[in-house]
Design a protein around this motif. Structure first.
Motif, PDB file in Angstrom:
ATOM      1  N   MET A 253       0.974  -1.236   0.154  1.00 59.39           N
ATOM      2  CA  MET A 253      -0.082  -0.081   0.159  1.00 59.39           C
ATOM      3  C   MET A 253       0.907   1.257   0.081  1.00 59.39           C
ATOM      4  O   MET A 253       1.928   1.276   0.630  1.00 59.39           O
ATOM      5  N   SER A 254       0.490   2.098  -0.577  1.00 61.67           N
ATOM      6  CA  SER A 254       1.406   3.412  -0.526  1.00 61.67           C
ATOM      7  C   SER A 254       0.571   4.548  -0.079  1.00 61.67           C
ATOM      8  O   SER A 254      -0.855   4.397  -0.268  1.00 61.67           O
TER       9      SER A 254
ATOM     10  N   ARG B 230       4.286  14.796   6.242  1.00 57.75           N
ATOM     11  CA  ARG B 230       3.647  15.008   7.613  1.00 57.75           C
ATOM     12  C   ARG B 230       4.064  14.004   8.752  1.00 57.75           C
ATOM     13  O   ARG B 230       4.165  14.351   9.774  1.00 57.75           O
ATOM     14  N   TRP B 231       4.097  12.743   8.335  1.00 60.75           N
ATOM     15  CA  TRP B 231       4.260  11.620   9.284  1.00 60.75           C
ATOM     16  C   TRP B 231       5.659  11.531   9.436  1.00 60.75           C
ATOM     17  O   TRP B 231       6.142  10.638  10.380  1.00 60.75           O
ATOM     18  N   ARG B 232       6.502  12.112   8.648  1.00 58.09           N
ATOM     19  CA  ARG B 232       7.765  11.807   8.719  1.00 58.09           C
ATOM     20  C   ARG B 232       8.483  10.346   8.286  1.00 58.09           C
ATOM     21  O   ARG B 232       9.165  10.056   9.160  1.00 58.09           O
ATOM     22  N   LEU B 233       7.541   9.647   7.485  1.00 56.76           N
ATOM     23  CA  LEU B 233       7.956   8.345   7.164  1.00 56.76           C
ATOM     24  C   LEU B 233       8.881   8.428   5.754  1.00 56.76           C
ATOM     25  O   LEU B 233       8.944   8.981   4.841  1.00 56.76           O
ATOM     26  N   ARG B 234       9.912   7.704   6.115  1.00 59.60           N
ATOM     27  CA  ARG B 234      10.742   7.219   4.957  1.00 59.60           C
ATOM     28  C   ARG B 234      10.473   5.678   4.810  1.00 59.60           C
ATOM     29  O   ARG B 234       9.628   5.211   5.213  1.00 59.60           O
ATOM     30  N   GLU B 235      11.275   5.328   3.656  1.00 65.19           N
ATOM     31  CA  GLU B 235      11.168   3.992   3.062  1.00 65.19           C
ATOM     32  C   GLU B 235      11.252   3.093   4.552  1.00 65.19           C
ATOM     33  O   GLU B 235      12.169   3.183   5.201  1.00 65.19           O
ATOM     34  N   GLY B 236      10.408   2.306   4.646  1.00 61.10           N
ATOM     35  CA  GLY B 236      10.313   1.167   5.895  1.00 61.10           C
ATOM     36  C   GLY B 236       9.883   1.877   7.062  1.00 61.10           C
ATOM     37  O   GLY B 236       9.542   1.241   8.035  1.00 61.10           O
ATOM     38  N   GLY B 237       9.171   3.170   6.956  1.00 56.55           N
ATOM     39  CA  GLY B 237       8.341   3.700   8.259  1.00 56.55           C
ATOM     40  C   GLY B 237       7.336   2.806   8.586  1.00 56.55           C
ATOM     41  O   GLY B 237       6.785   2.154   7.791  1.00 56.55           O
ATOM     42  N   GLN B 238       7.097   2.645   9.927  1.00 60.05           N
ATOM     43  CA  GLN B 238       6.133   1.691  10.316  1.00 60.05           C
ATOM     44  C   GLN B 238       4.622   2.671  10.448  1.00 60.05           C
ATOM     45  O   GLN B 238       4.607   3.694  10.918  1.00 60.05           O
ATOM     46  N   VAL B 239       3.646   1.666  10.210  1.00 63.93           N
ATOM     47  CA  VAL B 239       2.383   2.292  10.019  1.00 63.93           C
ATOM     48  C   VAL B 239       1.265   1.368  10.875  1.00 63.93           C
ATOM     49  O   VAL B 239       1.349  -0.161  10.181  1.00 63.93           O
ATOM     50  N   GLY B 240       0.652   1.585  11.666  1.00 62.69           N
ATOM     51  CA  GLY B 240      -0.195   0.766  12.436  1.00 62.69           C
ATOM     52  C   GLY B 240      -1.684   0.643  11.577  1.00 62.69           C
ATOM     53  O   GLY B 240      -2.095   1.964  11.071  1.00 62.69           O
ATOM     54  N   TYR B 241      -2.476  -0.337  11.481  1.00 61.50           N
ATOM     55  CA  TYR B 241      -3.872  -0.107  10.778  1.00 61.50           C
ATOM     56  C   TYR B 241      -4.864  -0.999  11.704  1.00 61.50           C
ATOM     57  O   TYR B 241      -4.517  -1.929  12.233  1.00 61.50           O
ATOM     58  N   LEU B 242      -6.157  -0.459  11.360  1.00 61.06           N
ATOM     59  CA  LEU B 242      -7.090  -1.022  11.921  1.00 61.06           C
ATOM     60  C   LEU B 242      -8.225  -1.396  11.042  1.00 61.06           C
ATOM     61  O   LEU B 242      -8.903  -0.061  10.564  1.00 61.06           O
TER      62      LEU B 242
ATOM     63  N   GLY C 155     -13.798  -2.640   8.630  1.00 62.76           N
ATOM     64  CA  GLY C 155     -14.970  -3.407   7.791  1.00 62.76           C
ATOM     65  C   GLY C 155     -15.172  -2.725   6.659  1.00 62.76           C
ATOM     66  O   GLY C 155     -14.521  -3.207   5.444  1.00 62.76           O
ATOM     67  N   ASP C 156     -15.576  -1.438   6.598  1.00 60.34           N
ATOM     68  CA  ASP C 156     -15.646  -0.558   5.352  1.00 60.34           C
ATOM     69  C   ASP C 156     -14.702   0.553   5.333  1.00 60.34           C
ATOM     70  O   ASP C 156     -14.915   1.440   4.295  1.00 60.34           O
ATOM     71  N   ALA C 157     -13.739   0.434   6.038  1.00 61.60           N
ATOM     72  CA  ALA C 157     -12.697   1.788   6.198  1.00 61.60           C
ATOM     73  C   ALA C 157     -11.731   1.055   6.915  1.00 61.60           C
ATOM     74  O   ALA C 157     -11.628   0.015   7.495  1.00 61.60           O
ATOM     75  N   VAL C 158     -10.463   1.787   6.633  1.00 61.74           N
ATOM     76  CA  VAL C 158      -9.079   1.236   7.415  1.00 61.74           C
ATOM     77  C   VAL C 158      -8.681   2.633   8.187  1.00 61.74           C
ATOM     78  O   VAL C 158      -8.423   3.675   7.533  1.00 61.74           O
TER      79      VAL C 158
END
Length: 66
Positions: free
Chosen positions: A1-2, A10-22, A25-28
């Motif tokens: 996913m990109s 804004r989140w200061r993510l570089r390649e390999g930055g961690q993102v949690g997800y929940l 059902g019809d949204a993430v």
């Protein structure tokens, strides 16, 4: 996913930055910082009163025993 470039900056993510997800059902829900940060944020959002009401079934005795 990109993620969009503006979000990555804004989140200061570089390649390999961690993102949690929940998966809702019809949204993430995405949270920078990985699963531990997501879990902490969710737990911090629930008050002692919220936990008490949930354990009592929000006034429904049948729900309380589930």
């Amino acid at each position: 996913m990109s993620l969009p470039a503006a979000t990555r900056r804004r989140w200061r993510l570089r390649e390999g930055g961690q993102v949690g997800y929940l998966d809702l059902g019809d949204a993430v829900l995405l949270v920078p910082g990985g699963v531990k940060r997501l879990r902490r944020g969710l737990l911090d959002a629930v008050t002692t009163e919220d936990w008490r009401m949930a354990s009592e079934g929000f006034g429904d005795p049948n729900l309380a025993s589930e």
